[in-house]
Design a protein around this motif. Structure first.
Motif, PDB file in Angstrom:
ATOM      1  N   LEU C 268       0.901  -1.074   0.028  1.00  0.00           N
ATOM      2  CA  LEU C 268       0.470   0.218  -0.074  1.00  0.00           C
ATOM      3  C   LEU C 268       0.871   1.579   0.183  1.00  0.00           C
ATOM      4  N   GLY C 269       1.737   1.216   0.873  1.00  0.00           N
ATOM      5  CA  GLY C 269       2.927   1.950   0.523  1.00  0.00           C
ATOM      6  C   GLY C 269       3.786   2.653  -1.039  1.00  0.00           C
ATOM      7  N   ASP C 270       3.840   1.763  -1.547  1.00  0.00           N
ATOM      8  CA  ASP C 270       4.208   1.691  -2.637  1.00  0.00           C
ATOM      9  C   ASP C 270       3.634   1.985  -3.595  1.00  0.00           C
ATOM     10  N   LEU C 272       1.032   4.161  -2.827  1.00  0.00           N
ATOM     11  CA  LEU C 272       0.257   5.870  -2.513  1.00  0.00           C
ATOM     12  C   LEU C 272       1.390   6.272  -1.936  1.00  0.00           C
ATOM     13  N   CYS C 273       3.124   6.083  -2.601  1.00  0.00           N
ATOM     14  CA  CYS C 273       3.959   6.786  -2.370  1.00  0.00           C
ATOM     15  C   CYS C 273       4.138   8.134  -4.150  1.00  0.00           C
ATOM     16  N   PHE C 275       2.121   9.520  -5.737  1.00  0.00           N
ATOM     17  CA  PHE C 275       1.394  10.875  -5.718  1.00  0.00           C
ATOM     18  C   PHE C 275       1.659  11.869  -4.025  1.00  0.00           C
ATOM     19  N   VAL C 276       2.601  11.250  -3.647  1.00  0.00           N
ATOM     20  CA  VAL C 276       3.216  12.308  -2.316  1.00  0.00           C
ATOM     21  C   VAL C 276       4.254  13.054  -3.021  1.00  0.00           C
TER      22      VAL C 276
END
Lengths: 288, 266, 279
Positions: C268-270, C272-273, C275-276
């Motif tokens: 999930l982190g991968d 979403l990153c 976008f950040v």
């Protein structure tokens, strides 16, 4: 109205080779209107603590007072006060014994000396509380019901005592996700209606985070943390780890995302809430 | 707390008696108990006393523990004493109206009571030095030859094993249900006999239901692990007689012979 | 390992009607596979498990365990030796009053010679990490430890497969982890096939394959990723999904261009990153 736990210590099997200190100086006050979650690993003393709260066991040292009355007393007043603290044990359906659902729920009020009219009114009320239709279920044998229904009958049996405080020990143990959600949405409803204060012992951190207004963390017979659930879950992870308990799965995921620099709503208690907030921040991110 | 009750009265240790084969212990105890009834003179009583005290010393079980085993039966002991003192005819010592106490009565009473005390004390050594599980093994082994005449040796032993395993579980359960019903205002301690008997219903019904459920689960679990009775079964622990058992048999035999000799020849 | 063909199990209810606890279930389970079977209470998942070692027999259809049909009475004992079973309630499946006797119970029933029983007991206790409790009474152990003893009792029968019927439902989180770690290690190191019946999604995610049973039907069959990437469907079946999968699919549905099948926090982190970094 309050339960005052005055520096209590409890020692099992005193004087035998099996002597064990289950509680080592616990001091706290639970006020009416609170929703208290208690967590801790097995053997941390949480079961021993809750059994003190309605006088099932008495402290080796210290006192437990409900509205100023010492529960260890033998007076009528002490016994009456014990009954203002209702206790739902783990797997409560195992205590059912009567021929019909209504008879079983009536056991508590009858022991309190209520007249038959009051008893019936209370049975009806308790059944509607747990969402069991009186006309359908009152005459049935509790042993012919499904596991989830049996549990509700057992909880109704405690609610019919009209307690001011209701202690629930792992009320969702052994239920599937649907059964669990049902039980907890009911507990929440009762609490919000102001029927009674709730003291909830659970391993299910999700439900604790969602419902409790105050959290107690037990470890080695002591209350090591006492505060707002989210404050404890977010800022005391080390102590929680030492006490052998987890943070809610959602909080765990959100904190893992936060570590990677993703702005997360770390206080969120439901996935919907978290997804909404995440979407809002991340969408703005993409637009610039 | 009900769960504080410790099961059986095994006194852990590593003495000569603890290390004996349970079959030999059971047999020796049975032989010696019969031998106690051969004693009829002062000297034979002294011999029995000496043998029992010697056995206690060898076992390492404190005399206090043995006394504790005798204590619960004091009522029977007093009753035995009184029956003998009051019913034996003989030379009167004192008399109150129509009944009198005789010299023979007092003597008989004391000797009979002493026999009972010895009997209980000696058999308590068996349970003090043998854990319940080993005792079960011993009983099964001793009963096996009787299988041909229909004694269900394996089944009896399996029942005892399961009972031993479940007593702590059921005690814990009793404690929990009692607490749950007390929370609903049940009162198990006051009232007359009838009220108390009635107050047991909310405890006993759930307890029986749970015991039946456990029995059902257990039967399934045993079947899943290929249990199909005693036929074709092997055992991890086999009982083997050692020199200790021979020595114990010899000692009991010598004492029994001596007691028999004293009875018929002195 | 298992070949399930049109398995149906019907029984008469009290009011005389016939109820199908399992209805035409077909699947194959390979040797060495870690399979999770999920479903709500009363879905039939437990009945399914009990067919796998012939504790319950099909009323229609057939089930083969390494080629042996459960319908042949002479196959029952070989099947139960090959397929061990661990039950939900740790207290109701331990028979003996001492740990080592408990572990020896299975091999004793099989008529294994004494010396071999001793080595099997040693090995089985070592594999579940309970060697130091050999002479203890099971009554004094924690729930997780009791379940590990139950697993050891099955291992001592040298099975090819272990069925675990909600082994962690009555345990606290520590006990749950103990049992799951033990089961995974046995699957990995010993190559023992595992069929895990559960309603904890965190446990099902760690399996190679997930079967979903609903009202007696096998409704889904796939990798955890395939099964859990559709939270809507899972929730309609009364089941939960792991938090990352739930979050990812909600964001996906709202229109954020992330993959919907994230199983772990890491994935999930991968997702979403990217976008950040644009903020």
């Amino acid at each position: 109205m309050s339960i005052r736990v005055e520096n209590i210590t409890y020692i099992y099997g005193g004087g035998t080779p099996y002597e064990k200190t289950a509680l080592a100086g616990v001091d706290l006050t639970i006020e009416k209107g609170e929703f208290v979650g208690i967590i801790g690993h097995t053997g941390s003393g949480k079961s021993t603590l809750i059994q003190h709260l309605n006088g099932l066991i008495h402290p080796t040292k210290g006192r437990v007072l409900v509205d100023g009355v010492d529960l260890a007393g033998k007076s009528k007043e002490a016994i009456a006060k014990r009954h203002t603290v209702g206790m739902v044990f783990q797997y409560p359906e195992q205590q059912l014994f009567e021929e019909t659902v209504a008879q079983d729920i009536a056991f508590g009020p009858r022991n309190l000396g209520c007249d038959e009219e009051t008893v019936e009114a209370r049975v009806r009320e308790a059944m509607s509380f747990v969402g069991l239709d009186y006309d359908t279920y009152a005459g049935r044998s509790p042993f012919r019901l499904s596991g989830g229904q049996m549990r509700r009958v057992a909880i109704a049996g405690v609610i019919a005592m009209k307690p001011d405080f209701l202690i629930l020990d792992e009320p969702s143990a052994g239920l599937d996700p649907v059964g669990r959600r049902e039980i907890f949405s009911q507990i929440r409803k009762w609490y919000e209606e102001g029927a009674f204060s709730v003291i909830l012992v659970s391993h299910n951190m999700d439900d604790i985070a969602r419902l409790a207004t105050r959290l107690l963390v037990m470890s080695h017979g002591r209350c090591v943390l006492d505060g707002r659930p989210m404050d404890i879950f977010l800022h005391h992870r080390k102590e929680l780890q030492e006490a052998g308990v987890d943070v809610p799965p959602l909080t765990k995921t959100l904190l893992a995302l936060k570590e990677r620099g993703i702005p997360v709503p770390e206080e969120a208690v439901s996935c919907e809430e978290a997804a909404d907030a995440l979407y809002r921040t991340l969408r703005e991110g993409t637009s610039c | 707390m009900l769960t504080d009750i410790t099961l059986g009265q095994y006194y852990p240790g590593n003495s000569f008696l603890h290390r004996m084969d349970p079959r030999a212990k059971i047999l020796c105890t049975m032989i010696f108990i019969v031998a106690i009834f051969l004693a009829n003179s002062l000297w034979s009583y002294l011999l029995v006393t000496a043998f029992i005290l010697g056995s206690i010393a060898v076992s390492g079980v404190p005399v206090k523990m043995v006394a504790k085993a005798v204590k619960p039966l004091w009522l029977i002991l007093v009753f035995t004493l009184l029956i003998h003192v009051l019913t034996t005819q003989g030379t009167p010592i004192v008399s109150f109206g129509w009944f009198s106490i005789s010299e023979e009565g007092v003597r008989n009473g004391i000797l009979m009571t002493l026999r009972l005390v010895y009997l209980i004390a000696f058999s308590s050594l068996l349970t003090y030095t043998t854990s319940p599980i080993v005792l079960t093994d011993g009983i099964e082994a001793l009963l096996t030859p009787w299988k041909r005449i229909g004694v269900p040796a394996h089944e009896l032993a399996m029942m005892m094993t399961i009972a031993l395993r479940f007593i702590p579980t059921l005690l814990e359960e009793t404690d929990r249900i009692m607490k749950a019903q007390s929370s609903r205002g049940a009162d198990f301690t006051t009232g007359n006999l009838w009220q108390r008997a009635k107050s047991m219903v909310p405890l006993l019904v759930p307890l029986f239901i749970s015991a039946f459920r456990r029995a059902d689960d257990l039967a399934t679990a045993m079947e899943a692990r290929c249990y199909r009775g005693g036929e074709g079964r092997t055992k991890m622990h086999q009982l083997i007689y050692t020199w200790r058992d021979g020595a114990a048999f010899a000692a009991v035999a010598v004492v029994t012979a001596a007691l028999a000799g004293m009875r018929y020849f002195l | 390992m298992f070949d399930v063909r049109h398995l149906t199990h019907a029984y008469e209810t009290e009011d005389g009607t016939s109820f199908k606890a399992l209805d035409d279930v077909s699947c194959r389970i390979r040797k060495g596979e870690f399979t999770a079977v999920i479903g709500t209470n009363g879905s039939g998942k437990s009945t399914f498990a009990r067919h796998l070692n012939a504790l319950v027999l099909p009323t229609e259809g057939d089930l083969f365990v390494e080629g042996l049909s459960v319908r042949e009475p002479e196959n029952i004992w070989p099947i139960r030796q090959k397929v061990g079973m661990v039950f939900q309630n740790p207290d109701n499946q331990l028979i003996a009053a001492v740990v080592e006797e408990e572990v020896a119970f299975g091999p004793e029933n099989l008529g294994v010679p004494r010396e071999e029983i001793l080595t099997r007991v040693d090995e089985a206790l070592a594999k579940v990490g309970m060697t130091q409790y050999r002479h203890h009474s099971p009554a004094m152990l924690s729930g997780g430890q009791k379940q590990r003893i139950a697993i050891a009792g099955v291992l001592a029968m040298k099975p090819d497969c272990i069925i675990l019927d909600e082994p962690t439902a009555m345990l606290d989180p520590v006990g749950r982890k103990e049992v799951m770690d033990t089961v995974h290690e046995l699957n990995r190191k010993e190559g023992i096939s595992v069929v895990l019946i559960t309603h904890f999604m965190e446990e099902a995610v760690t399996a190679d394959r997930v079967l979903v049973i609903h009202k007696g039907h096998l409704v889904m069959d796939g990798t955890p990723r395939e099964v859990f990437s559709d939270p809507e469907k899972m929730k309609a079946l009364g089941l939960d999904v792991p938090v990352p999968a739930d979050l990812a699919s909600m964001l996906h549905k709202k229109g954020l261009a992330v993959r919907a099948d994230c199983m772990t926090d890491e994935e999930l982190g991968d997702a979403l990153c990217p976008f950040v970094s644009k903020i």
